[in-house]
Design a protein around this motif. Structure first.
Motif, PDB file in Angstrom:
ATOM      1  N   UNK A 253       1.283 -12.282   2.859  1.00 25.66           N
ATOM      2  CA  UNK A 253       0.622 -10.979   2.681  1.00 25.66           C
ATOM      3  C   UNK A 253      -0.461 -10.773   3.758  1.00 25.66           C
ATOM      4  N   UNK A 254      -0.549  -9.561   4.303  1.00 29.73           N
ATOM      5  CA  UNK A 254      -1.528  -9.275   5.366  1.00 29.73           C
ATOM      6  C   UNK A 254      -2.968  -9.631   4.977  1.00 29.73           C
ATOM      7  N   UNK A 255      -3.291  -9.534   3.678  1.00 30.79           N
ATOM      8  CA  UNK A 255      -4.705  -9.748   3.302  1.00 30.79           C
ATOM      9  C   UNK A 255      -5.178 -11.194   3.505  1.00 30.79           C
ATOM     10  N   UNK A 281       6.251  -8.512  -3.014  1.00 33.96           N
ATOM     11  CA  UNK A 281       6.722  -9.805  -3.523  1.00 33.96           C
ATOM     12  C   UNK A 281       8.239  -9.773  -3.683  1.00 33.96           C
ATOM     13  N   UNK A 282       8.885 -10.866  -3.280  1.00 28.95           N
ATOM     14  CA  UNK A 282      10.358 -10.936  -3.325  1.00 28.95           C
ATOM     15  C   UNK A 282      10.834 -11.478  -4.677  1.00 28.95           C
ATOM     16  N   UNK A 283      11.791 -10.776  -5.278  1.00 35.07           N
ATOM     17  CA  UNK A 283      12.413 -11.239  -6.523  1.00 35.07           C
ATOM     18  C   UNK A 283      13.815 -11.741  -6.160  1.00 35.07           C
ATOM     19  N   UNK A 289      12.265  -6.228  -3.694  1.00 36.79           N
ATOM     20  CA  UNK A 289      10.846  -6.407  -3.372  1.00 36.79           C
ATOM     21  C   UNK A 289      10.029  -5.522  -4.295  1.00 36.79           C
ATOM     22  N   UNK A 290       8.958  -6.074  -4.848  1.00 40.93           N
ATOM     23  CA  UNK A 290       8.107  -5.248  -5.710  1.00 40.93           C
ATOM     24  C   UNK A 290       6.703  -5.175  -5.128  1.00 40.93           C
ATOM     25  N   UNK A 291       6.064  -4.055  -5.393  1.00 40.72           N
ATOM     26  CA  UNK A 291       4.725  -3.834  -4.839  1.00 40.72           C
ATOM     27  C   UNK A 291       3.725  -4.800  -5.466  1.00 40.72           C
ATOM     28  N   UNK A 292       2.859  -5.348  -4.654  1.00 35.96           N
ATOM     29  CA  UNK A 292       1.725  -6.085  -5.207  1.00 35.96           C
ATOM     30  C   UNK A 292       0.487  -5.364  -4.688  1.00 35.96           C
ATOM     31  N   UNK A 293      -0.652  -5.993  -4.727  1.00 33.13           N
ATOM     32  CA  UNK A 293      -1.843  -5.236  -4.329  1.00 33.13           C
ATOM     33  C   UNK A 293      -2.179  -5.387  -2.849  1.00 33.13           C
ATOM     34  N   UNK A 294      -1.169  -5.795  -2.055  1.00 36.78           N
ATOM     35  CA  UNK A 294      -1.439  -5.987  -0.630  1.00 36.78           C
ATOM     36  C   UNK A 294      -1.340  -4.690   0.149  1.00 36.78           C
ATOM     37  N   UNK A 295      -1.473  -4.835   1.447  1.00 41.23           N
ATOM     38  CA  UNK A 295      -1.300  -3.674   2.321  1.00 41.23           C
ATOM     39  C   UNK A 295       0.179  -3.353   2.431  1.00 41.23           C
ATOM     40  N   UNK A 296       0.505  -2.111   2.675  1.00 40.16           N
ATOM     41  CA  UNK A 296       1.910  -1.733   2.828  1.00 40.16           C
ATOM     42  C   UNK A 296       2.322  -1.863   4.291  1.00 40.16           C
ATOM     43  N   UNK A 320      10.318  -6.558   5.421  1.00 41.28           N
ATOM     44  CA  UNK A 320       9.985  -5.179   5.074  1.00 41.28           C
ATOM     45  C   UNK A 320       9.092  -4.496   6.096  1.00 41.28           C
ATOM     46  N   UNK A 321       8.838  -5.147   7.218  1.00 41.59           N
ATOM     47  CA  UNK A 321       8.248  -4.397   8.324  1.00 41.59           C
ATOM     48  C   UNK A 321       9.409  -3.876   9.169  1.00 41.59           C
ATOM     49  N   UNK A 322       9.150  -2.904  10.008  1.00 39.04           N
ATOM     50  CA  UNK A 322      10.231  -2.195  10.706  1.00 39.04           C
ATOM     51  C   UNK A 322       9.861  -2.027  12.193  1.00 39.04           C
ATOM     52  N   UNK A 323      10.757  -1.446  12.987  1.00 38.80           N
ATOM     53  CA  UNK A 323      10.399  -1.168  14.383  1.00 38.80           C
ATOM     54  C   UNK A 323       9.131  -0.306  14.510  1.00 38.80           C
ATOM     55  N   UNK A 324       8.835   0.509  13.522  1.00 43.11           N
ATOM     56  CA  UNK A 324       7.586   1.292  13.582  1.00 43.11           C
ATOM     57  C   UNK A 324       6.365   0.389  13.625  1.00 43.11           C
TER      58      UNK A 324
END
Ligand SMILES: C[S+](C)CC[C@H](N)C(=O)O
Ligand SMILES: N[C@@H](CCS)C(=O)O
Ligand SMILES: [Zn+2]
Length: 342
Positions: A253-255, A281-283, A289-296, A320-324
């Motif tokens: 996670x980025x944090x 978080x990966x299931x 992938x489910x959202x946690x409280x990290x950065x998107x 889940x990061x992309x070319x952007x």
């Protein structure tokens, strides 16, 4: 570019110098294949796409990351193992061919990219430093936990039966095949515990592998890899291994990244690399992938400067990061760049 005759660290220092001090790693590979429609709910995960009918998709994702500004692209071999292919009914020889293919496709993508850039006569990519940037192919070696295909690379508990010797035997052939296929470096990634780091270090030494490597760990907080082993201990193992040219963190996670950079710097003076995931978080059961409280995704790009100030010099993204995201990182490092060279 290869090691030929150079020490591992000078090879990499030269590379970083050519990049201007900081380099851009690509972004999430498997999750990008999924965004393009691949179904990776399979024991082989992204390695499923190495099977011929999807190799065009693998090449396309590599090209998208090159277009976005990557200096280093990682092959589709994260979950590609001879044992995994055999479990799917492939022969040993076919498994070896598929592993080699992962490097060949990345090399093809680099050639296509260079050709396009050379042929184009317009004033694209006016940014000289960006246009002339070096590009390396890193052979991805996912952990034993990745092969287990149950999310073990985010837990790091292999049980007492799995020893350093088990892990060396598991990875040995695969690493040799990837090196022989012509990768510029080996990216040991998402390493979940110190046991596997030790196995990689011994394997590189025993096999006299000259291709340089990096060790990148999956972490659960600012000081520990996912198993609970400290990042300081893990980075110290990497520091002692002469073939290791850089040490860092991925799929984390980025944090936690800022604190992890500080912890790694206490263990080594080797270059530090960071390529966090989206913070989700990966299931494993559902490959979701489910959202946690990290950065998107993308949100961590504004932190690249701070992470550089903290001592990191290679930056990219993981799941889940992309070319952007990678385009944002490249712009943070190179300034404004053209996003395509066609
Ligand atoms: C980095 S995890 C998201 C890779 C996939 C996992 N080894 C699995 O097969 O479920
Ligand atoms: N290089 C791999 C890492 C997964 S954690 C990928 O991006 O798919
Ligand atoms: Zn990842």
């Amino acid at each position: 570019m290869g090691l030929e005759g150079k020490g591992t660290s000078s090879f990499f220092r030269d590379f970083l110098d050519e990049c201007g001090g900081s380099a851009v790693i690509d972004g999430g590979f498997a999750t990008e294949l999924e965004r393009h429609g691949a179904d990776l709910n399979d024991q082989l995960w992204s390695a499923k796409c190495l099977v011929s009918s999807s190799s065009h998709l693998v090449r396309r994702v590599h090209l998208d990351y090159l277009d976005a500004g990557a200096n280093i692209i990682l092959t589709a071999s994260y979950q590609a193992t001879i044992q995994g292919f055999e479990a799917k009914g492939f022969s040993r020889e076919e498994g070896v061919t598929l592993l080699r293919r992962s490097v060949e496709i990345a090399r093809e993508a680099r050639e296509i990219y260079h050709d396009r850039c050379t042929k184009d006569s317009s004033d694209f990519m006016r940014n000289e430093r960006y246009r002339k940037r070096p590009i390396l192919i890193a052979a991805s070696v996912g952990s034993y936990g990745a092969y287990l295909a149950d999310g073990s690379e985010y837990i790091g508990d292999y049980g007492d039966a799995v020893t350093v010797q088990t892990l060396k035997d598991f990875h040995r052939e695969r690493v040799k095949v990837l090196v022989d296929a012509g990768a510029d470096l080996i990216a040991f990634e998402t390493i979940p515990n110190k046991l596997e780091a030790q196995a990689y270090a011994e394997l590189l030494e025993e096999e006299g592998i000259e291709t340089p490597a990096w060790f990148s760990f999956s972490c659960k907080d600012e000081s520990n890899v996912v198993s609970g082993d400290s990042i300081f201990e893990c980075a110290s193992i990497a520091d002692s291994c002469k073939q290791v040219l850089a040490v860092g963190v991925n799929c984390t996670a980025p944090r936690f990244i800022h604190g992890l950079i500080s912890s790694i710097k206490k263990a080594t003076s080797k270059p530090v690399l960071v390529y966090p995931n989206s913070g989700e978080t990966y299931i494993a059961e559902s490959n979701q992938w489910v959202k946690s409280n990290g950065l998107a995704e993308d949100d961590f790009v504004p932190y690249i400067g701070k992470w550089r100030d903290a001592g990191a010099s290679l930056f990219g993204g993981c799941c889940r990061t992309t070319p952007n995201t990678i385009r944002g990182i490249a712009e943070a490092i190179y300034g404004k760049v053209q996003d395509k060279c066609i």
